[in-house]
Design a protein around this motif. Structure first.
Motif, PDB file in Angstrom:
ATOM      1  N   SER B  43     -60.717 132.560  14.578  1.00 25.78           N
ATOM      2  CA  SER B  43     -61.170 131.685  15.664  1.00 25.78           C
ATOM      3  C   SER B  43     -62.154 130.646  15.138  1.00 25.78           C
ATOM      4  CB  SER B  43     -61.846 132.499  16.760  1.00 25.78           C
ATOM      5  OG  SER B  43     -60.933 133.404  17.309  1.00 25.78           O
ATOM      6  N   ASP B 169     -55.200 129.576  19.621  1.00 24.70           N
ATOM      7  CA  ASP B 169     -55.960 130.781  19.269  1.00 24.70           C
ATOM      8  C   ASP B 169     -55.476 131.944  20.120  1.00 24.70           C
ATOM      9  OD1 ASP B 169     -57.720 132.538  18.221  1.00 24.70           O
ATOM     10  OD2 ASP B 169     -59.536 131.564  18.954  1.00 24.70           O
ATOM     11  N   GLU B 170     -54.687 132.801  19.525  1.00 28.26           N
ATOM     12  CA  GLU B 170     -54.126 133.972  20.206  1.00 28.26           C
ATOM     13  C   GLU B 170     -53.650 133.658  21.615  1.00 28.26           C
ATOM     14  OE1 GLU B 170     -56.324 137.571  19.810  1.00 28.26           O
ATOM     15  OE2 GLU B 170     -57.251 136.859  17.956  1.00 28.26           O
TER      16      GLU B 170
HETATM   17 MG   LIG Z   1     -60.577 135.225  17.491  1.00 28.72          MG
END
Ligand SMILES: [Mg+2]
Ligand SMILES: Nc1ncnc2c1ncn2[C@@H]1O[C@H](COP(=O)(O)OP(=O)(O)OP(=O)(O)O)[C@@H](O)[C@H]1O
Lengths: 266, 249
Positions: B43, B169-170
């Protein structure tokens, strides 16, 4: 030193609670609970008041007067709330600091605008009413500003707090999409606080009806003024008529705000 | 040729080194999966790439120009778009306005205000929603949509924004496997159609292998391996995750 203070900190709250409790109990003792505190003719008056409750004066003149005064009270409250919302909107948004990019400017602006909001709401609407009556006389403007200014202080503070408590992810996403601070306000902060702000404003609107009625005690017309006149003539049946109108207004607003809230659930 | 070039990038939070001396380049049109254990710095890296946090040291060139020189948000929004978990939408707005938020970089204040009442560029929003299969939900309140639908609204916003690089991000972390594959498939397809570059952090190695051309594995803020998907073997992966166990002990 910090370690020594740490347990103190966790007990802070209970210490404060105990202190407040002690202050409360002490205040009970400082009232002289003697007989002269109670009105001598209290019982007969109580009976009269209850008679008025059962048989309010529903003669056409009084009902017409009640409708007219209700109208005045509502108009003052609505106009006052409009002024309040304008103040809240401007000072609340500026006081939240989200429009300023530089940290220093933000801190200063938050201090100034939140300070202004705190000052205007620190003064009660009745005091504002007396001030305005002294300055501009018994004019509707006195009532509207006396209501609008302190309510603006309250609503503005709440708006600023709500804006500051908004989740940060949607705002970051807007920034990443190229939005300016003003655009973030439009597409992020304001929609995110809208539902809560509307329900709080409705609650405050209800309060402003009561304030508007009370304020007319200083002679500004409306339900409170009529109640005062009837009270001084000891016409409790009329007092109750006016009170029922006041209750009806508050109940109606409550119903309206409930239906609004239902439509606005997130 | 290289849209992203980073050299010796590092980032520290207090004493915790989140990213240490990372260097790699990303070509235009590449699809890169970032994998690695929790806390590896995925991240943090994506946030630096998005320009939302500054690196402590190192050079980051975006399309040949240092990121610090993108003074203008709009200019940056043309280059880079971000998608995270579904929390980055504004729940209280109808889907169409969340989608049109992708245009805010180009719009002035008054146009964006007007658009809340009379949607501007409605056709662009409709096209984008059509491509993610949500045309019929255009005027639905976003908060009433499912997680997968919200993620598709976020993709529609990216389509309207149309940046050159998409950082994710995910984006499928909170979805069930079927929904997650849907979103991944749709996103990689759209990225290919628009000839965009995609960098996505993921927890699933399986998805990384299935949808991406290149896999970068991070561990403790460093690159553990950086390989084309077809060169990745079991050993690489057991290495990545067994080391994770070692470092946790
Ligand atoms: Mg993360
Ligand atoms: N704002 C911050 N303040 C302090 N420490 C941070 C901050 N952001 C990240 N870290 C630390 O930096 C390290 C890397 O975090 P990062 O969020 O980049 O990991 P990640 O690979 O995304 O992990 P996950 O897979 O769990 O999302 C972690 O140890 C984390 O605790």
């Amino acid at each position: 030193m910090k370690e020594l203070l740490a347990p103190l900190k966790t007990h802070n709250r209970s210490v404060l609670t105990l202190l407040l409790l002690a202050a409360f109990i002490w205040s009970l003792f400082s009232v002289t609970w003697s007989r002269d505190l109670v009105h001598a003719g209290g019982w007969t008056t109580t009976v009269q008041i209850f008679e008025g409750l059962i048989k309010p004066d529903l003669s056409p003149e009084i009902v017409a007067l009640a409708i007219e005064s209700s109208w005045v009270t509502v108009v003052y409250a609505v106009t006052g709330m409009t002024v309040a919302l304008i103040i809240a909107f401007i000072f609340g948004i500026l006081g939240s600091g989200v429009l300023f990019s530089s940290h220093a400017v933000r801190v200063i602006a938050m201090g100034i605008f939140r300070g202004i909001l705190a000052t205007i709401r620190a003064i009660h609407e009745l005091v504002w009413a007396l001030l305005f009556v002294a300055v501009i006389g018994l004019s509707p403007y006195a009532a509207v500003f006396a209501l609008g200014i302190p309510y603006g202080g309250i609503l503005g503070r709440i708006l600023a707090d709500m804006i500051n408590d908004v989740p940060k992810e949607p705002i970051q996403a807007l920034r990443a999409a190229g939005a300016s601070r003003l655009q973030c306000l439009l597409y992020g902060y304001l929609p995110l606080v809208r539902a809560n702000m509307i329900s709080y404003t409705m609650y405050r609107f209800e309060c402003s009806i009561r304030s508007s009625a009370i304020m007319s005690f200083v002679g500004l017309g409306g339900l409170g003024y009529q109640i005062q006149l009837s009270l001084s003539d000891l016409n409790y049946d009329e007092v109750w008529t006016f009170l029922f109108f006041l209750i009806a207004i508050v109940v109606l607003i409550d119903a309206w705000s409930n239906s609004l809230r239902k439509r606005l659930v997130l | 040729m290289h849209i992203v070039e980073i050299n010796n990038l590092s980032k520290q939070f207090g004493r915790k080194i989140a990213i240490s001396s990372l260097s790699f380049d990303i070509k235009k049109g590449e699809t890169v999966a970032l994998i690695g254990p929790s806390g590896a710095g995925k991240s943090t890296l994506l946030n630096i790439l998005a320009g939302s946090i500054p690196p402590d040291t190192g050079i980051y060139l975006l399309d040949g120009k240092p990121i610090q020189q993108y003074k203008n948000r709009r200019e940056l929004a043309n280059k880079i778009g971000v998608i995270r978990q579904q929390f980055d939408l504004v729940p209280a707005l109808p889907a169409i306005h969340n989608v049109l938020a992708g245009r805010l970089g180009e719009w002035g204040f008054f146009k964006s205000m007007l658009s809340l009442f009379v949607p501007q560029d409605k056709q662009a929003a409709a096209n984008a929603l059509q491509r993610v299969g949500l045309l019929d939900k255009m005027h639905d309140q976003t908060s009433r949509m499912s997680g997968g639908e919200q993620q598709r609204v976020a993709m529609a916003r990216l389509l309207v924004q149309n940046p050159e690089v998409i950082l994710a991000d995910e984006p499928v972390a909170s979805l069930d496997p079927a929904r997650a594959e849907d979103i991944l498939e749709m996103l990689t397809k759209l990225v290919a159609e628009e000839k965009q570059t995609l960098v996505m952090s993921l927890h699933s190695v399986e998805y990384a292998k299935k949808y991406f051309s290149r896999i970068v594995a991070l561990r403790d803020g460093e690159i553990f391996f950086d390989l084309p998907t077809e060169d990745i073997t079991k050993e690489h992966l057991t290495g990545l995750y067994s080391l994770k166990e070692l470092s946790q002990e």
